[in-house]
Write a protein that holds these residues in place. Structure first.
Motif, mmCIF file in Angstrom:
data_model
loop_
_atom_site.group_PDB
_atom_site.id
_atom_site.type_symbol
_atom_site.label_atom_id
_atom_site.label_comp_id
_atom_site.label_asym_id
_atom_site.label_seq_id
_atom_site.Cartn_x
_atom_site.Cartn_y
_atom_site.Cartn_z
ATOM 1 N N PRO A 1 0.800 -1.241 0.000
ATOM 2 C CA PRO A 1 0.000 0.000 0.000
ATOM 3 C C PRO A 1 0.823 1.278 0.000
ATOM 4 O O PRO A 1 0.300 2.344 -0.314
ATOM 5 C CB PRO A 1 -0.826 -0.125 1.295
ATOM 6 C CG PRO A 1 0.001 -0.983 2.190
ATOM 7 C CD PRO A 1 0.721 -1.959 1.286
ATOM 8 N N ARG A 2 2.121 1.220 0.366
ATOM 9 C CA ARG A 2 2.928 2.451 0.464
ATOM 10 C C ARG A 2 4.258 2.327 -0.267
ATOM 11 O O ARG A 2 5.209 3.036 0.053
ATOM 12 C CB ARG A 2 3.193 2.785 1.939
ATOM 13 C CG ARG A 2 1.969 3.148 2.735
ATOM 14 C CD ARG A 2 2.300 3.506 4.173
ATOM 15 N NE ARG A 2 2.898 2.375 4.853
ATOM 16 C CZ ARG A 2 2.218 1.406 5.458
ATOM 17 N NH1 ARG A 2 0.898 1.427 5.445
ATOM 18 N NH2 ARG A 2 2.846 0.426 6.072
ATOM 19 N N GLY A 3 4.350 1.461 -1.235
ATOM 20 C CA GLY A 3 5.609 1.233 -1.923
ATOM 21 C C GLY A 3 5.910 2.279 -2.985
ATOM 22 O O GLY A 3 5.055 3.078 -3.386
ATOM 23 N N HIS A 4 7.158 2.281 -3.425
ATOM 24 C CA HIS A 4 7.628 3.150 -4.504
ATOM 25 C C HIS A 4 8.003 2.287 -5.701
ATOM 26 O O HIS A 4 8.809 1.360 -5.571
ATOM 27 C CB HIS A 4 8.836 3.976 -4.055
ATOM 28 C CG HIS A 4 8.499 5.062 -3.090
ATOM 29 N ND1 HIS A 4 9.447 5.916 -2.567
ATOM 30 C CD2 HIS A 4 7.304 5.476 -2.568
ATOM 31 C CE1 HIS A 4 8.859 6.783 -1.753
ATOM 32 N NE2 HIS A 4 7.568 6.530 -1.748
ATOM 33 N N ILE A 5 7.421 2.598 -6.855
ATOM 34 C CA ILE A 5 7.695 1.857 -8.086
ATOM 35 C C ILE A 5 8.463 2.778 -9.018
ATOM 36 O O ILE A 5 7.989 3.877 -9.348
ATOM 37 C CB ILE A 5 6.386 1.361 -8.757
ATOM 38 C CG1 ILE A 5 5.613 0.445 -7.801
ATOM 39 C CG2 ILE A 5 6.705 0.640 -10.048
ATOM 40 C CD1 ILE A 5 4.556 1.141 -7.019
ATOM 41 N N TRP A 6 9.642 2.328 -9.468
ATOM 42 C CA TRP A 6 10.520 3.120 -10.335
ATOM 43 C C TRP A 6 10.553 2.475 -11.725
ATOM 44 O O TRP A 6 10.919 1.312 -11.867
ATOM 45 C CB TRP A 6 11.926 3.179 -9.760
ATOM 46 C CG TRP A 6 12.022 3.822 -8.418
ATOM 47 C CD1 TRP A 6 11.844 3.222 -7.205
ATOM 48 C CD2 TRP A 6 12.294 5.193 -8.150
ATOM 49 N NE1 TRP A 6 11.994 4.127 -6.195
ATOM 50 C CE2 TRP A 6 12.277 5.363 -6.740
ATOM 51 C CE3 TRP A 6 12.569 6.306 -8.947
ATOM 52 C CZ2 TRP A 6 12.513 6.574 -6.132
ATOM 53 C CZ3 TRP A 6 12.804 7.521 -8.335
ATOM 54 C CH2 TRP A 6 12.777 7.646 -6.951
ATOM 55 N N ALA A 7 10.177 3.251 -12.737
ATOM 56 C CA ALA A 7 10.287 2.804 -14.127
ATOM 57 C C ALA A 7 11.614 3.305 -14.686
ATOM 58 O O ALA A 7 11.824 4.515 -14.811
ATOM 59 C CB ALA A 7 9.122 3.325 -14.960
ATOM 60 N N VAL A 8 12.497 2.369 -15.018
ATOM 61 C CA VAL A 8 13.858 2.701 -15.448
ATOM 62 C C VAL A 8 14.112 2.025 -16.788
ATOM 63 O O VAL A 8 13.697 0.879 -17.014
ATOM 64 C CB VAL A 8 14.895 2.236 -14.405
ATOM 65 C CG1 VAL A 8 16.299 2.598 -14.841
ATOM 66 C CG2 VAL A 8 14.599 2.831 -13.036
ATOM 67 N N GLY A 9 14.823 2.714 -17.676
ATOM 68 C CA GLY A 9 15.159 2.126 -18.970
ATOM 69 C C GLY A 9 15.896 3.114 -19.848
ATOM 70 O O GLY A 9 16.101 4.280 -19.490
ATOM 71 N N ALA A 10 16.298 2.645 -21.006
ATOM 72 C CA ALA A 10 17.020 3.477 -21.959
ATOM 73 C C ALA A 10 16.072 4.488 -22.609
ATOM 74 O O ALA A 10 14.844 4.395 -22.484
ATOM 75 C CB ALA A 10 17.685 2.616 -23.027
ATOM 76 N N GLN A 11 16.655 5.448 -23.282
ATOM 77 C CA GLN A 11 15.852 6.432 -23.999
ATOM 78 C C GLN A 11 15.021 5.755 -25.084
ATOM 79 O O GLN A 11 15.502 4.886 -25.803
ATOM 80 C CB GLN A 11 16.754 7.500 -24.619
ATOM 81 C CG GLN A 11 17.473 8.374 -23.617
ATOM 82 C CD GLN A 11 18.325 9.444 -24.282
ATOM 83 O OE1 GLN A 11 18.460 9.469 -25.504
ATOM 84 N NE2 GLN A 11 18.899 10.328 -23.483
#
Length: 587
Positions: free
Chosen positions: A310-320
């Protein structure tokens, strides 16, 4: 009267402190200016040899000194109102040539786009008398009155910067010269230190990879950093210490670009193998999605919600240009929460700062879109916008297959060449997987020097233009020894980052030479797509609009040159004949 009685020298002494104090009060010079100058200059030495602040006239005070380009975006809630919701850059309205510039929209009146009065003219003879008496007009008036009293409340569009507006409506950046002055995104400092923290909210890392350029867009450094953090924090947690173990989810986007006949089990096994070789040894799950067609997005959302809590952080990471922003917008539509307004464009480096997207996932979970990682080993990063349009893959890939022997070569535009140098069998199947807009050529290796001089930049594009060949760098060779065990399918791929790959099918061994520009990553891997085309390509150029246009141009130049030579020869003949006649008469 006092001013008139003073001399100019005394008047100058009196007004000088006042002018200095007024300037200092209205436009204070930041104390950290030398540090900002050094950071901007050293973070991106390859893009510009002169710091961007040197282009400004320091004789006039400017507010741009207090607006350094920041990549933190709206990670902190205090800056949410001053960050562009499309790209994450801090917005400003003082410098049109700097990132984040926007124009405040004008206030619209209540009658803006009001309903149009649609009272019809009912005087045609075929209309009934009841309608002519005004019953239809009354119905239309009643309907219009209801629309005015109960107008449809449309969602208000967010205000974005001028750069995002240009990308959304025109598909290009407003000022390309400013793009080269932007500092590179420092992932380790901006995101890495937050992931490596042993405390705080639970972290889920979405590593977004382009299916059509898996190895070129795979973030190796991020995979190694997260895998190392998982091991260290897991060890600390087992010892009873505080350890926030992040979860790493691999998301392969643009899966709709691969042939539909590809087996899902086969591609997942292939993806896991390549990811493990790239450094992602602690994968939690793998998802194949298409944000454009909503394939696999629902399963991804359910998995992320369960991992983040319920309180997590989701990071979307990738190349251009890997598809992070498009994926986040698709997640917002699929989850039923707030629809995000992140800018989507087929332009590398669309997102400039961290974008916090709230209300998309249930609870207090926060989703962060990060700027694309710059991969210099991708050949697409060296190309101009027009050349990138040719390389960009927007439709399902189709194979183009050659059956060639020793001493022949295959060109993919003017970017890469494959030479068949030695074979243990008579021939080999070479299947090209690349954008259909790029022309191909197959011919003898002995004629490659002629191809480079006469056709690079013309029939073989990209690069576009003869001068662009030297700008892309040196043309270097790499040698590969490959082996296959069947004629029915491709066994090995030779992939060029940011472009495509050659799929090799043979039952035996082969020695291949690959020529491309210095610094472009070329790797050998197991075949991703084993199938090949049923109809083989023939020698010469493939049918392409680029080739036909270049041929018409060259033919026109030949005709003009031929006409010029013929006109010069006809002009010389009368002069020679007149000289002979004069000589004969004098004799």
């Amino acid at each position: 009267m006092i001013i008139r009685s003073l001399s100019p020298s005394k008047l100058k002494k009196l007004l000088l402190p006042l002018s200095l104090s007024a300037y200092t009060h209205t436009n204070p010079i930041p104390n950290s200016f030398p540090q900002i100058l050094e950071n901007v200059y050293t973070q991106n030495p390859a893009k510009t040899s002169v710091p961007p602040f040197f282009f400004r006239n320091f004789s006039t005070p400017s507010k741009i000194q207090s607006l350094p380009v920041s990549r933190d975006g709206n990670f902190e809630e205090a800056v949410s109102g001053v960050v562009c919701p499309g790209c994450g850059v801090k917005m400003q309205d003082s410098e049109p040539k700097q990132p984040g510039y926007f124009i405040k929209p004008s206030v619209k009146s209540r009658n803006y786009k009001a309903p149009i009065d649609k009272n019809p003219i009912v005087d045609e003879p075929e209309i009934s008398f009841s309608l002519k008496r005004g019953l239809l007009n009354e119905l239309v008036e009643h309907e219009n009155q209801e629309n005015v009293e109960n107008p449809v409340q449309k969602a208000e569009k967010p205000v974005v910067c001028a750069r995002c507006h240009s990308l959304r409506h025109y598909g290009k950046v407003k000022d390309p010269s400013v793009e080269n002055l932007l500092p590179d995104f420092d992932f380790d400092y901006t995101v890495g230190r937050r992931l490596m923290s042993s405390s705080g909210a639970r972290a889920v890392v979405l590593m977004v990879v382009d299916a059509s350029d898996f190895d070129g867009s795979f973030p190796r450094k991020v995979a190694q950093l997260v895998s190392r953090t998982i091991e260290e924090n897991s060890r600390a947690w087992k010892e009873g210490k505080s350890g926030n173990v992040p979860r790493m989810v691999l998301v392969v986007t643009k899966i709709d670009l691969l042939p539909s006949s590809l087996s899902p089990t086969r591609i997942e096994h292939w993806v896991r193998t390549r990811a493990r070789e790239g450094g992602a040894i602690k994968l939690t799950s793998v998802h194949m999605v298409s944000a454009v067609r909503d394939w696999g997005v629902k399963n991804l959302v359910d998995d992320v919600v369960g991992l983040a809590g319920p309180r997590g952080h989701i990071w979307a990471v990738g190349a251009q240009n890997a598809g992070k922003s498009t994926l986040i917008n698709a997640i917002g539509k699929c989850s039923g929460g707030n629809v995000s307004h992140i800018t989507e464009a087929p332009v590398p480096g669309t997102t400039l700062g961290i974008l916090r997207v709230e209300g998309v996932l249930p609870g207090n979970a926060k989703l962060f879109d990060t700027p694309g990682l710059l991969h210099p080993h991708q050949i697409s990063t060296r190309l101009t916008r027009e050349e990138q349009k040719l390389v960009h893959i927007s439709k399902e890939l189709k194979p183009r297959t050659y059956r060639i022997k020793v001493g022949h070569s295959v060109h993919i535009g003017g970017l890469i060449r494959l030479d068949v140098e030695e074979l243990s069998v008579d021939s080999v199947y070479v299947t090209v997987w690349a954008s259909p807009l790029i022309p191909l050529h197959m011919g003898r290796t002995d004629n490659v020097s002629t191809m480079l001089e006469e056709h690079f930049g013309r029939q073989l594009q990209p690069p576009i233009g003869e001068g662009r060949v030297e700008e892309l760098g040196k043309w270097l060779k790499r040698e590969f020894q490959v082996r296959g065990n069947t004629w029915d399918s491709s066994s090995v791929d030779i992939a060029a980052s940011g472009l495509g790959w050659f799929a090799i099918g043979l039952k035996g061994e082969a020695k291949l030479g690959v020529w491309t520009y210095d610094g472009v990553d070329v790797i050998v891997r197991n075949a991703l797509l084993p199938n090949r085309s049923l109809d083989f390509e023939v020698a010469g150029f493939t049918v392409s609009k680029i080739v036909s246009t270049a041929d018409r141009t060259s033919n026109k130049q030949r005709r003009n040159e031929k006409k010029r030579k013929s006109s010069d020869s006809t002009a010389e003949k009368p002069a020679e004949s007149s000289t002979v006649d004069v000589a004969s008469t004098t004799c």
